[in-house]
Design a protein around this motif. Structure first.
Motif, PDB file in Angstrom:
ATOM      1  N   ARG A 148       6.169  -9.352 -21.566  1.00 19.89           N
ATOM      2  CA  ARG A 148       5.322  -9.570 -20.699  1.00 19.89           C
ATOM      3  C   ARG A 148       5.487 -10.696 -19.722  1.00 19.89           C
ATOM      4  NH1 ARG A 148      -0.450 -11.515 -22.221  1.00 19.89           N
ATOM      5  NH2 ARG A 148       0.942 -13.262 -22.436  1.00 19.89           N
ATOM      6  N   ASP A 149       5.981 -11.929 -20.575  1.00 23.43           N
ATOM      7  CA  ASP A 149       6.048 -12.968 -19.804  1.00 23.43           C
ATOM      8  C   ASP A 149       7.353 -12.984 -18.985  1.00 23.43           C
ATOM      9  OD1 ASP A 149       3.756 -14.134 -20.860  1.00 23.43           O
ATOM     10  OD2 ASP A 149       4.776 -15.242 -22.346  1.00 23.43           O
ATOM     11  N   ARG A 150       8.611 -12.192 -19.201  1.00 23.21           N
ATOM     12  CA  ARG A 150       9.678 -12.022 -18.646  1.00 23.21           C
ATOM     13  C   ARG A 150       9.434 -11.286 -17.255  1.00 23.21           C
ATOM     14  NH1 ARG A 150      14.104 -10.005 -22.904  1.00 23.21           N
ATOM     15  NH2 ARG A 150      15.016 -11.996 -23.534  1.00 23.21           N
ATOM     16  N   LYS A 151       8.463 -10.326 -17.490  1.00 23.87           N
ATOM     17  CA  LYS A 151       8.061  -9.595 -16.168  1.00 23.87           C
ATOM     18  C   LYS A 151       7.198 -10.600 -15.173  1.00 23.87           C
ATOM     19  CE  LYS A 151       7.612  -5.019 -18.141  1.00 23.87           C
ATOM     20  NZ  LYS A 151       6.503  -4.112 -18.363  1.00 23.87           N
ATOM     21  N   LYS A 152       6.426 -11.475 -15.776  1.00 24.24           N
ATOM     22  CA  LYS A 152       5.624 -12.286 -15.039  1.00 24.24           C
ATOM     23  C   LYS A 152       6.594 -13.494 -14.480  1.00 24.24           C
ATOM     24  CE  LYS A 152       0.970 -12.297 -16.920  1.00 24.24           C
ATOM     25  NZ  LYS A 152      -0.023 -12.964 -17.762  1.00 24.24           N
ATOM     26  N   GLY A 153       7.838 -13.682 -15.124  1.00 25.30           N
ATOM     27  CA  GLY A 153       8.771 -14.831 -14.823  1.00 25.30           C
ATOM     28  C   GLY A 153       8.078 -16.158 -15.184  1.00 25.30           C
ATOM     29  N   THR A 154       7.397 -16.091 -16.346  1.00 21.01           N
ATOM     30  CA  THR A 154       6.833 -17.504 -16.923  1.00 21.01           C
ATOM     31  C   THR A 154       7.733 -18.031 -18.062  1.00 21.01           C
ATOM     32  OG1 THR A 154       5.291 -16.298 -18.198  1.00 21.01           O
ATOM     33  CG2 THR A 154       4.622 -17.133 -15.984  1.00 21.01           C
ATOM     34  N   VAL A 155       8.902 -17.366 -18.343  1.00 15.74           N
ATOM     35  CA  VAL A 155       9.492 -17.689 -19.476  1.00 15.74           C
ATOM     36  C   VAL A 155      10.706 -18.923 -19.184  1.00 15.74           C
ATOM     37  CG1 VAL A 155       9.147 -15.941 -20.927  1.00 15.74           C
ATOM     38  CG2 VAL A 155      11.179 -15.983 -19.249  1.00 15.74           C
ATOM     39  N   ALA A 156      11.075 -19.570 -20.170  1.00 14.22           N
ATOM     40  CA  ALA A 156      12.270 -20.665 -19.813  1.00 14.22           C
ATOM     41  C   ALA A 156      13.668 -19.701 -19.471  1.00 14.22           C
ATOM     42  CB  ALA A 156      12.472 -21.481 -20.873  1.00 14.22           C
ATOM     43  N   GLU A 157      14.356 -20.715 -18.685  1.00 12.10           N
ATOM     44  CA  GLU A 157      15.687 -20.167 -18.396  1.00 12.10           C
ATOM     45  C   GLU A 157      16.478 -19.208 -19.238  1.00 12.10           C
ATOM     46  OE1 GLU A 157      17.942 -20.003 -15.460  1.00 12.10           O
ATOM     47  OE2 GLU A 157      16.189 -20.616 -14.558  1.00 12.10           O
ATOM     48  N   LYS A 158      16.554 -20.005 -20.504  1.00 12.81           N
ATOM     49  CA  LYS A 158      17.425 -19.485 -21.628  1.00 12.81           C
ATOM     50  C   LYS A 158      16.737 -18.045 -22.174  1.00 12.81           C
ATOM     51  CE  LYS A 158      15.358 -22.119 -25.493  1.00 12.81           C
ATOM     52  NZ  LYS A 158      15.722 -22.922 -26.531  1.00 12.81           N
ATOM     53  N   PHE A 159      15.605 -17.772 -21.919  1.00  8.62           N
ATOM     54  CA  PHE A 159      14.881 -16.383 -22.320  1.00  8.62           C
ATOM     55  C   PHE A 159      14.935 -15.421 -21.073  1.00  8.62           C
ATOM     56  CE2 PHE A 159      12.723 -19.668 -24.978  1.00  8.62           C
ATOM     57  CZ  PHE A 159      13.350 -19.055 -26.305  1.00  8.62           C
ATOM     58  N   GLN A 160      15.360 -15.643 -20.048  1.00  6.82           N
ATOM     59  CA  GLN A 160      15.538 -14.797 -18.945  1.00  6.82           C
ATOM     60  C   GLN A 160      16.884 -13.780 -19.511  1.00  6.82           C
ATOM     61  OE1 GLN A 160      13.758 -14.243 -16.306  1.00  6.82           O
ATOM     62  NE2 GLN A 160      12.231 -16.189 -16.555  1.00  6.82           N
ATOM     63  N   LYS A 161      16.489 -12.629 -18.954  1.00  6.36           N
ATOM     64  CA  LYS A 161      17.547 -11.590 -18.962  1.00  6.36           C
ATOM     65  C   LYS A 161      18.629 -11.841 -18.033  1.00  6.36           C
ATOM     66  CE  LYS A 161      15.652  -7.589 -20.798  1.00  6.36           C
ATOM     67  NZ  LYS A 161      15.467  -6.067 -20.568  1.00  6.36           N
ATOM     68  N   ARG A 162      20.030 -11.731 -18.571  1.00 11.02           N
ATOM     69  CA  ARG A 162      20.943 -11.992 -17.461  1.00 11.02           C
ATOM     70  C   ARG A 162      21.505 -10.652 -16.814  1.00 11.02           C
ATOM     71  NH1 ARG A 162      21.744 -16.348 -19.979  1.00 11.02           N
ATOM     72  NH2 ARG A 162      22.411 -16.545 -22.208  1.00 11.02           N
ATOM     73  N   PRO A 163      21.710 -10.989 -15.604  1.00 11.47           N
ATOM     74  CA  PRO A 163      22.133  -9.592 -14.727  1.00 11.47           C
ATOM     75  C   PRO A 163      23.095  -8.911 -15.360  1.00 11.47           C
ATOM     76  CG  PRO A 163      22.666 -11.563 -13.435  1.00 11.47           C
ATOM     77  CD  PRO A 163      21.820 -12.032 -14.866  1.00 11.47           C
ATOM     78  N   GLN A 164      23.109  -7.484 -15.323  1.00  7.45           N
ATOM     79  CA  GLN A 164      24.261  -6.674 -15.584  1.00  7.45           C
ATOM     80  C   GLN A 164      25.369  -6.589 -14.691  1.00  7.45           C
ATOM     81  OE1 GLN A 164      23.589  -3.933 -18.471  1.00  7.45           O
ATOM     82  NE2 GLN A 164      22.051  -4.892 -19.275  1.00  7.45           N
ATOM     83  N   LYS A 165      26.569  -6.779 -15.133  1.00  6.77           N
ATOM     84  CA  LYS A 165      27.850  -6.476 -14.537  1.00  6.77           C
ATOM     85  C   LYS A 165      28.006  -4.946 -13.824  1.00  6.77           C
ATOM     86  CE  LYS A 165      30.127 -10.361 -16.164  1.00  6.77           C
ATOM     87  NZ  LYS A 165      31.202 -11.097 -17.160  1.00  6.77           N
TER      88      LYS A 165
END
Length: 81
Positions: free
Chosen positions: A64-81
């Motif tokens: 839920r917090d990833r969708k809102k964009g309120t998590v720290a940098e290290k918990f963000q999903k990395r873009p797929q190649k």
């Protein structure tokens, strides 16, 4: 209606974790419950229930917090190649 469904989905792992805590507490007080043949099995299943219940709840909050964009940098999903 959507919030009610989300509440019910979060309620089930919460009840599972609470039951796991009860199993571990009963084991520490040396009280064997009916469906479990040994205290060590009762404690192991209680620990498993707690880990699954809390893990599901934590994963739900992280998603839920990833969708809102309120998590720290290290918990963000990395873009797929």
């Amino acid at each position: 209606m959507g919030r009610l469904i989300a509440f019910i989905i979060l309620l089930i792992p919460g009840i599972l974790a609470a039951y796991g805590i009860k199993l571990m507490r009963d084991t520490l007080f040396n009280k064997l419950l009916e469906p479990y043949p040994a205290l060590w099995l009762q404690f192991t299943l209680g620990t498993l229930f707690v880990v699954i219940g809390i893990g599901f709840f934590a994963g739900f909050l992280l998603n839920r917090d990833r969708k809102k964009g309120t998590v720290a940098e290290k918990f963000q999903k990395r873009p797929q190649k």
